[in-house]
Write a protein that holds these residues in place. Structure first.
Motif, mmCIF file in Angstrom:
data_model
loop_
_atom_site.group_PDB
_atom_site.id
_atom_site.type_symbol
_atom_site.label_atom_id
_atom_site.label_comp_id
_atom_site.label_asym_id
_atom_site.label_seq_id
_atom_site.Cartn_x
_atom_site.Cartn_y
_atom_site.Cartn_z
ATOM 1 N N TYR A 157 0.832 -1.203 0.000
ATOM 2 C CA TYR A 157 0.000 0.000 0.000
ATOM 3 C C TYR A 157 0.865 1.252 0.000
ATOM 4 O O TYR A 157 0.611 2.196 -0.754
ATOM 5 C CB TYR A 157 -0.910 -0.028 1.222
ATOM 6 C CG TYR A 157 -1.919 1.087 1.314
ATOM 7 C CD1 TYR A 157 -3.208 0.915 0.825
ATOM 8 C CD2 TYR A 157 -1.615 2.305 1.920
ATOM 9 C CE1 TYR A 157 -4.163 1.926 0.927
ATOM 10 C CE2 TYR A 157 -2.549 3.313 2.024
ATOM 11 C CZ TYR A 157 -3.814 3.129 1.528
ATOM 12 O OH TYR A 157 -4.756 4.142 1.634
ATOM 13 N N VAL A 158 1.892 1.286 0.846
ATOM 14 C CA VAL A 158 2.732 2.492 0.950
ATOM 15 C C VAL A 158 3.847 2.493 -0.082
ATOM 16 O O VAL A 158 4.317 3.561 -0.493
ATOM 17 C CB VAL A 158 3.316 2.651 2.369
ATOM 18 C CG1 VAL A 158 2.209 2.845 3.383
ATOM 19 C CG2 VAL A 158 4.187 1.463 2.763
ATOM 20 N N ASN A 204 3.613 8.515 5.739
ATOM 21 C CA ASN A 204 3.523 9.206 7.030
ATOM 22 C C ASN A 204 2.183 8.979 7.713
ATOM 23 O O ASN A 204 2.124 8.778 8.938
ATOM 24 C CB ASN A 204 3.780 10.701 6.844
ATOM 25 C CG ASN A 204 5.228 11.015 6.526
ATOM 26 O OD1 ASN A 204 6.126 10.232 6.840
ATOM 27 N ND2 ASN A 204 5.464 12.158 5.890
ATOM 28 N N ALA A 205 1.100 9.001 6.948
ATOM 29 C CA ALA A 205 -0.224 8.784 7.535
ATOM 30 C C ALA A 205 -0.341 7.367 8.081
ATOM 31 O O ALA A 205 -0.895 7.142 9.165
ATOM 32 C CB ALA A 205 -1.311 9.046 6.494
ATOM 33 N N TYR A 228 -0.872 6.063 11.971
ATOM 34 C CA TYR A 228 -1.904 5.106 12.385
ATOM 35 C C TYR A 228 -1.281 3.962 13.182
ATOM 36 O O TYR A 228 -1.765 3.587 14.261
ATOM 37 C CB TYR A 228 -2.636 4.563 11.162
ATOM 38 C CG TYR A 228 -3.478 3.340 11.457
ATOM 39 C CD1 TYR A 228 -4.732 3.448 12.038
ATOM 40 C CD2 TYR A 228 -2.978 2.058 11.182
ATOM 41 C CE1 TYR A 228 -5.494 2.327 12.329
ATOM 42 C CE2 TYR A 228 -3.735 0.935 11.477
ATOM 43 C CZ TYR A 228 -4.980 1.069 12.050
ATOM 44 O OH TYR A 228 -5.718 -0.049 12.343
ATOM 45 N N VAL A 229 -0.201 3.399 12.654
ATOM 46 C CA VAL A 229 0.460 2.270 13.323
ATOM 47 C C VAL A 229 0.966 2.685 14.697
ATOM 48 O O VAL A 229 0.792 1.956 15.688
ATOM 49 C CB VAL A 229 1.617 1.738 12.453
ATOM 50 C CG1 VAL A 229 2.489 0.753 13.235
ATOM 51 C CG2 VAL A 229 1.070 1.077 11.195
ATOM 52 N N LYS A 230 1.566 3.849 14.785
ATOM 53 C CA LYS A 230 2.090 4.332 16.069
ATOM 54 C C LYS A 230 0.978 4.477 17.106
ATOM 55 O O LYS A 230 1.121 4.052 18.260
ATOM 56 C CB LYS A 230 2.790 5.675 15.877
ATOM 57 C CG LYS A 230 3.383 6.255 17.161
ATOM 58 C CD LYS A 230 4.058 7.596 16.908
ATOM 59 C CE LYS A 230 4.610 8.184 18.207
ATOM 60 N NZ LYS A 230 5.257 9.503 17.976
ATOM 61 N N ALA A 247 11.350 2.563 8.856
ATOM 62 C CA ALA A 247 10.529 3.332 9.795
ATOM 63 C C ALA A 247 9.536 2.423 10.521
ATOM 64 O O ALA A 247 9.263 2.615 11.715
ATOM 65 C CB ALA A 247 9.783 4.438 9.052
ATOM 66 N N PHE A 248 8.988 1.424 9.812
ATOM 67 C CA PHE A 248 8.106 0.458 10.467
ATOM 68 C C PHE A 248 8.884 -0.376 11.474
ATOM 69 O O PHE A 248 8.442 -0.583 12.607
ATOM 70 C CB PHE A 248 7.457 -0.464 9.426
ATOM 71 C CG PHE A 248 6.371 0.168 8.620
ATOM 72 C CD1 PHE A 248 5.070 0.214 9.100
ATOM 73 C CD2 PHE A 248 6.637 0.732 7.381
ATOM 74 C CE1 PHE A 248 4.054 0.811 8.353
ATOM 75 C CE2 PHE A 248 5.635 1.319 6.630
ATOM 76 C CZ PHE A 248 4.337 1.365 7.111
#
Length: 369
Positions: free
Chosen positions: A239-240, A249-250, A254-256, A298-299
């Motif tokens: 998706y990203v 970033n969005a 959400y994950v954070k 980043a993930f």
């Protein structure tokens, strides 16, 4: 004569309406809460008053559920049009139920039971990925026929279905989910898209399913659910990377937020991330094992910050359980054993990684193999 004409007209309308609804691809999934479940089915034409019957076998009580959501998918380029209908209800955990589709004489009743995982203190999930219905998956198909899925709390499918859902004017995907209907109507089906579901921003895959924590924005590509003492985060990295450029970033935000909420829940003992593509894996001869850590760093940093315990991944067509590694991919030994044979992990400091992408498909293989 006027009475007979009116009756004939009424009968004609009733038959036309009944025949216009052609339910297929029935599916059971988990809901947002411990003892909540959802149901869904697809139809080539609209179903008026779509409904599902749920029977509590202990009492014989039958509840009729009306739809809480519908999806409509249409793609002229592949001549494909379908409607999807979804339903939700709370049930009593640890009890036997059956469900069936009101508009169908052949789909159901299907038996199911949802265990109270908070009470039991443990859970058992079945996982596959990277599977079509070719001869290359016959071993998996035959093995699944022998499994008692009533002993499982969920059936996780971590991407790559049918190869590919859009083929044969979309019927290849339909055939795939119809094939699995004897299983995914009796044990909750929990999914995330893979790269072979990228067609039309993965919507041809996702329109037919409603996972927990459903979002109009992410449409099953990102969601969380808690079952017992386990927190699950489902992530579609395509998706990203490919489907929605600029969404990184969005999605990270959400994950954070979801991981932060999980930290505030003291009942959670395990945090699990389910995805198709791996962040890192052992075969350095493949681009995904070599490069994904850079795309998805980043993930990975978020997962380590919020103490993810386990990655369930696939995409590479092998089974692999990695040594635990730190954020620089250096092995961190944290194995314990009490009998010299069995490994145990007590308060691991790094996430464990399991790659399971070998359910069987004909990708890259010649027809003679």
């Amino acid at each position: 004569m006027a009475f007979l004409k009116a009756a004939a007209t009424l009968f004609s309308l009733f038959v036309t309406t009944a025949l216009s609804c052609t339910p297929e691809q029935p599916v059971l999934s988990i809901g947002d809460y411990e003892c909540e479940v959802s149901f869904g089915f697809v139809s080539a034409s609209a179903c008026q008053g779509a409904a599902v019957n749920v029977k509590r076998e202990k009492t014989g009580e039958i509840s009729q559920l009306n739809q809480i959501r519908t999806n409509f998918y249409e793609k002229a380029s592949i001549n494909y049009t379908k409607h999807a209908y979804f339903f939700k209800t709370n049930v009593s955990c640890d009890e036997l139920y059956t469900w069936s589709i009101v508009q169908s004489q052949t789909l159901g009743p299907y038996e199911f039971s949802v265990r109270n995982l908070t009470k039991s203190g443990h859970s058992k999930f079945f996982l596959i990925a990277d599977m079509d219905l070719s001869n290359h998956s016959l071993y998996t198909q035959n093995a699944m026929k022998k499994i008692d899925f009533s002993q499982y709390d969920g059936f996780i499918h971590a991407g790559d279905y049918a190869y590919d859902v859009e083929d044969n004017n979309g019927t290849k995907g339909d055939q795939y989910f119809n094939y699995f209907s004897n299983i995914i109507t009796r044990v909750p089906y929990v999914v995330v898209a893979g790269n072979h579901e990228n067609y039309d921003v993965s919507w041809l895959f996702n329109y037919r399913l409603m996972m927990p924590d459903y979002s109009e924005i992410y449409r099953n590509n990102f969601y969380t659910v808690k079952r017992g003492n386990v927190f699950f985060l489902y992530v579609n990295y395509d998706y990203v990377i490919y489907l929605v450029p600029g969404s990184m970033n969005a999605v990270l935000d959400y994950v954070k937020k979801e991981l932060e909420k999980s930290q505030n829940d003291s009942s959670i003992a395990w945090r699990v991330v389910v995805s198709h593509r791996p962040i890192y894996c052992g075969d350095q001869g493949t681009n995904d094992c070599l490069l994904n850590i850079y795309y998805l760093k980043a993930f990975d940093s978020l997962y380590r910050k919020y103490k993810i315990d386990l990655f369930l991944e696939s995409h590479e067509h092998f089974y692999e359980r990695l040594f635990t590694v730190d954020d620089r991919l250096k092995i961190v030994y944290q194995r314990n054993t009490t009998d010299g044979v069995t490994d145990t992990f007590d308060n691991p400091t790094q996430p464990m990684v399991i790659i399971s992408g070998c359910a069987g498909n004909e990708e890259w293989w010649p027809a003679s193999v």
